[in-house]
Structures are given as C-alpha cells and as structure tokens.
Enzyme design. Sequence first.
Site, PDB file in Angstrom:
ATOM      1  N   SER A 184      20.463 -48.833   5.191  1.00 25.83           N
ATOM      2  CA  SER A 184      19.614 -47.803   4.591  1.00 25.83           C
ATOM      3  C   SER A 184      18.983 -48.317   3.311  1.00 25.83           C
ATOM      4  O   SER A 184      19.493 -49.250   2.679  1.00 25.83           O
ATOM      5  CB  SER A 184      20.469 -46.583   4.249  1.00 25.83           C
ATOM      6  OG  SER A 184      19.732 -45.652   3.466  1.00 25.83           O
ATOM      7  N   TYR A 230      28.461 -42.398   0.722  1.00 24.96           N
ATOM      8  CA  TYR A 230      27.576 -42.883   1.791  1.00 24.96           C
ATOM      9  C   TYR A 230      26.839 -44.155   1.370  1.00 24.96           C
ATOM     10  O   TYR A 230      26.798 -45.136   2.121  1.00 24.96           O
ATOM     11  CB  TYR A 230      26.580 -41.787   2.145  1.00 24.96           C
ATOM     12  CG  TYR A 230      25.486 -42.207   3.093  1.00 24.96           C
ATOM     13  CD1 TYR A 230      25.691 -42.196   4.468  1.00 24.96           C
ATOM     14  CD2 TYR A 230      24.226 -42.600   2.617  1.00 24.96           C
ATOM     15  CE1 TYR A 230      24.674 -42.579   5.344  1.00 24.96           C
ATOM     16  CE2 TYR A 230      23.217 -42.978   3.489  1.00 24.96           C
ATOM     17  CZ  TYR A 230      23.443 -42.959   4.845  1.00 24.96           C
ATOM     18  OH  TYR A 230      22.439 -43.337   5.707  1.00 24.96           O
TER      19      TYR A 230
HETATM   20  P1  NAD Z   1      21.604 -38.689  13.563  1.00 26.40           P
HETATM   21  O1  NAD Z   1      22.379 -37.515  13.127  1.00 26.40           O
HETATM   22  O2  NAD Z   1      20.615 -38.485  14.631  1.00 26.40           O
HETATM   23  O3  NAD Z   1      22.566 -39.850  14.040  1.00 26.40           O
HETATM   24  C1  NAD Z   1      23.842 -40.072  13.520  1.00 26.40           C
HETATM   25  C2  NAD Z   1      24.786 -40.119  14.698  1.00 26.40           C
HETATM   26  O4  NAD Z   1      26.054 -40.572  14.263  1.00 26.40           O
HETATM   27  C3  NAD Z   1      25.035 -38.767  15.326  1.00 26.40           C
HETATM   28  O5  NAD Z   1      24.098 -38.484  16.336  1.00 26.40           O
HETATM   29  C4  NAD Z   1      26.442 -38.917  15.886  1.00 26.40           C
HETATM   30  O6  NAD Z   1      26.401 -39.127  17.282  1.00 26.40           O
HETATM   31  C5  NAD Z   1      26.971 -40.162  15.229  1.00 26.40           C
HETATM   32  N1  NAD Z   1      28.286 -39.934  14.623  1.00 26.40           N
HETATM   33  C6  NAD Z   1      28.562 -39.461  13.390  1.00 26.40           C
HETATM   34  N2  NAD Z   1      29.895 -39.383  13.209  1.00 26.40           N
HETATM   35  C7  NAD Z   1      30.474 -39.819  14.368  1.00 26.40           C
HETATM   36  C8  NAD Z   1      31.809 -39.985  14.799  1.00 26.40           C
HETATM   37  N3  NAD Z   1      32.851 -39.713  13.995  1.00 26.40           N
HETATM   38  N4  NAD Z   1      32.023 -40.434  16.059  1.00 26.40           N
HETATM   39  C9  NAD Z   1      30.986 -40.735  16.885  1.00 26.40           C
HETATM   40  N5  NAD Z   1      29.690 -40.629  16.507  1.00 26.40           N
HETATM   41  C10 NAD Z   1      29.445 -40.170  15.266  1.00 26.40           C
HETATM   42  O7  NAD Z   1      20.923 -39.277  12.266  1.00 26.40           O
HETATM   43  P2  NAD Z   1      20.190 -40.655  11.970  1.00 26.40           P
HETATM   44  O8  NAD Z   1      19.534 -40.420  10.676  1.00 26.40           O
HETATM   45  O9  NAD Z   1      19.411 -41.124  13.123  1.00 26.40           O
HETATM   46  O10 NAD Z   1      21.391 -41.653  11.722  1.00 26.40           O
HETATM   47  C11 NAD Z   1      21.491 -42.908  12.347  1.00 26.40           C
HETATM   48  C12 NAD Z   1      21.789 -43.970  11.300  1.00 26.40           C
HETATM   49  O11 NAD Z   1      20.677 -44.067  10.427  1.00 26.40           O
HETATM   50  C13 NAD Z   1      22.996 -43.649  10.433  1.00 26.40           C
HETATM   51  O12 NAD Z   1      23.765 -44.815  10.274  1.00 26.40           O
HETATM   52  C14 NAD Z   1      22.370 -43.256   9.112  1.00 26.40           C
HETATM   53  O13 NAD Z   1      23.231 -43.532   8.042  1.00 26.40           O
HETATM   54  C15 NAD Z   1      21.156 -44.150   9.097  1.00 26.40           C
HETATM   55  N6  NAD Z   1      20.086 -43.769   8.170  1.00 26.40           N
HETATM   56  C16 NAD Z   1      19.457 -42.566   8.274  1.00 26.40           C
HETATM   57  C17 NAD Z   1      18.431 -42.245   7.400  1.00 26.40           C
HETATM   58  C18 NAD Z   1      17.690 -40.945   7.487  1.00 26.40           C
HETATM   59  O14 NAD Z   1      16.934 -40.606   6.573  1.00 26.40           O
HETATM   60  N7  NAD Z   1      17.834 -40.172   8.543  1.00 26.40           N
HETATM   61  C19 NAD Z   1      18.054 -43.152   6.416  1.00 26.40           C
HETATM   62  C20 NAD Z   1      18.703 -44.371   6.331  1.00 26.40           C
HETATM   63  C21 NAD Z   1      19.714 -44.670   7.223  1.00 26.40           C
END
Ligand code: NAD
Length: 331
Positions: free
Chosen positions: A223, A236
Amino acid sequence: MDQSNKISRRKAIGGLAALAAAPSFIIKGTAQSRTSATPGLEDPTTKYPKPPFNAQSQPWPGLAGKMEPRPDHGETSYKGSGRLSGRKALITGGDSGMGRAAAIAYAREGADVAINYLPAEEADAREVVELIKAAGRKAVAIPGDIREEQFCRDLVAKAVQQLNGLDIVVCNAGRQQARASILEVSTEDFDATMKTNIYAPFWIIKAALPHLKPGSAIIGTTSEQAYDPSPDLYDYAQTKAATANYVKSLAKQLGPKGIRVNGVAPGPIWTPLQVSGGATQEKLKNFGGDTPMGRPGQPVELASIYVQLAASDASFATGQIYGSSGGKGQP
Ligand code: NAD
Ligand code: MG
C-alpha cells in the site's frame, strides 16, 4: 465536483438497480467520460465516480455487492489476450476489490483460478466463480480464515490439488480498521491485523513454495501506507511496510530459483475494506478526492498490474513494487 458528473453518477446508480436481479455487475465507466474523437482515449479524471460519496457502513469484511456505487472490478470491461495461458493461480481475498479484479483478469488471460475469502463473503465469491467459469477457466472456491496456520496449509493443499499445480500466488487479503488513537487499538485488534496481513502470507508462501517451479510468481498487495502512513492506521500501515519489505527479501532469496516476487502498492481504491471500518465516515465522503485525479481508483484499474507481474514476459521484474495511487503517495 461539476454538475454533469453528479448527474451521470446518479444515472449510473439508477441503472444499476435494473441490473440487480441479473448478474449484477457495474457497467464500465460509471461516470461518463468526456467524449473524445480518438477511439480508446479515455480521460482518467472523469472515467469513474468522484466524491462526494453517500455515507455507508457495513460490518467487517463487507460486501462489494452492497456498496454504492458498486466497485468496478472489470466485470464488463477487462479483455484478455492469452498472457497467462495455462497458468494456475491462488488469490487470497479473491471475492472483492483488487483480488476480484485480478481473478477476473487472470481467468480472461487464460489461467485457472482458486480464490480464498471469508465465509461471510460467499455472495461476492459466487459472482467471481461464475465470472471465472464464463471465461472458460476452472474456478476453485476455498472459503476460510487465513488467521489460522492450519487453514493456510490446507488452503494451499486444496488449491494445488484442485488446480493440478500452482504457479501464481497472490497474497492480497488484508485487514484494515481505522482507530483514531493507539490507545484504541486493542491487543486483539493488533493481533488480527498482524495475523491477516503478515502471518498469513508467511504461512501461505511457505506451504506453496515446494510446488512452485521456475517461472512461478508471488505477488503481495502492499500500500501507499507503507511509505506515508496515516495517523489512524497505526497497526495496518506497519504491516504494509512489512509486506513491501518481505517482497524484496524473498525476491533475493528466490531469484536464483527462478521464482519472482513483487508487490502492488495501491492508493485509495473503492473497495469493501474501506466501507467496513477501514476508513472513517468523514474520510469516506471525500474518498480519493485529495488525489490529482480527484477520485478514488477502481479495482479494475489495477488488474493489468497484477497480470503484468505474473506474466512470463516480465521475467526480469522481481523485488519491485508497482504503484497505482492516482498521483499521490509512493512509490
Ligand atoms: P477487499 O475488502 O475487497 O479485500 C480484502 C479481502 O481480504 C476481503 O475480501 C477478504 O476476503 C480478505 N480477508 C480479510 N481478512 C481475512 C481473513 N481473516 N481470512 C480470509 N480472508 C480475509 O478490499 P481491498 O481494498 O481490495 O483489499 C485488498 C488488498 O489491498 C488488502 O491487502 C489491502 O490492504 C490492500 N490495499 C487496499 C487499498 C484500498 O484503498 N482499498 C489501498 C492499499 C492497499
Ligand atoms: Mg471481500
């Protein structure tokens, strides 16, 4: 936000209601792009919804299907060209967000795909399974909680067995819960974030490694928080710095074995994680508004990066972090 954007967003949201019964996927470009005479030329500032967003909150982990507007994961737009033909991928968090965008793109590029997600996300996961199948590829759904070491081992074993091998591992699942003060971060909270974001990739990669042949690729989702942490994401943000770090360490360790390890660093992206405690309501309202694009990214806008890092033609890219942040933040 100008008036034409407001109107086109409302129109798009209204249109979505009609889609709700059928395979309910968002139409590409929920905000109308400024018309352009050049085919294929799209203005990124007007391509997708802009803030202000309506207040909305879901219990963790949230569902993409209940977000408003619905995120665009490339359901109607991503076109493959055989870049991952015959490959076998495991994607954690493959039900929604970046994981879903990667799953759709991988399948359309010719890969069989296993997705992991939490049981509460079955509704989102079903849609992804159908999309993978519609691309003519094998879809494997493996629900379960990656905070458990034994489950992580079982997850990899099931993926290997049902895909008949494994050569792409995307450690994308993540937990993010905003807390204004470190005093509000309980030990249970801290532990859950570390287990999901740090321990799980450790357990999953260890279990996968014996199956990964030269040419395989590991991808971690880090991130912008790794480089420029927000004050309310104390736990986080440090896991994302650790992710960027393990990518570089493992790339050195596994390079001689022909296994590449890379990371993707998104900026603010419109996903369930943000509306289920990842961001405050105040931040959500203007989500992405402080980027030079004036809007958050949509998961589909990162799909090609996950493809690129997995594809064999990127054979010299390892230990890299590819960013997509709308012009703000690092790398
Ligand atoms: P999202 O909610 O769509 O995806 C996160 C997923 O993590 C969930 O769908 C879930 O299936 C999984 N998850 C969480 N806890 C879990 C557990 N205990 N067991 C199994 N699965 C679990 O959101 P996203 O934003 O697409 O997140 C994906 C990645 O992107 C993450 O690593 C997040 O930190 C990173 N990220 C997101 C952003 C943002 O702004 N959305 C920015 C930077 C990084
Ligand atoms: Mg999800």
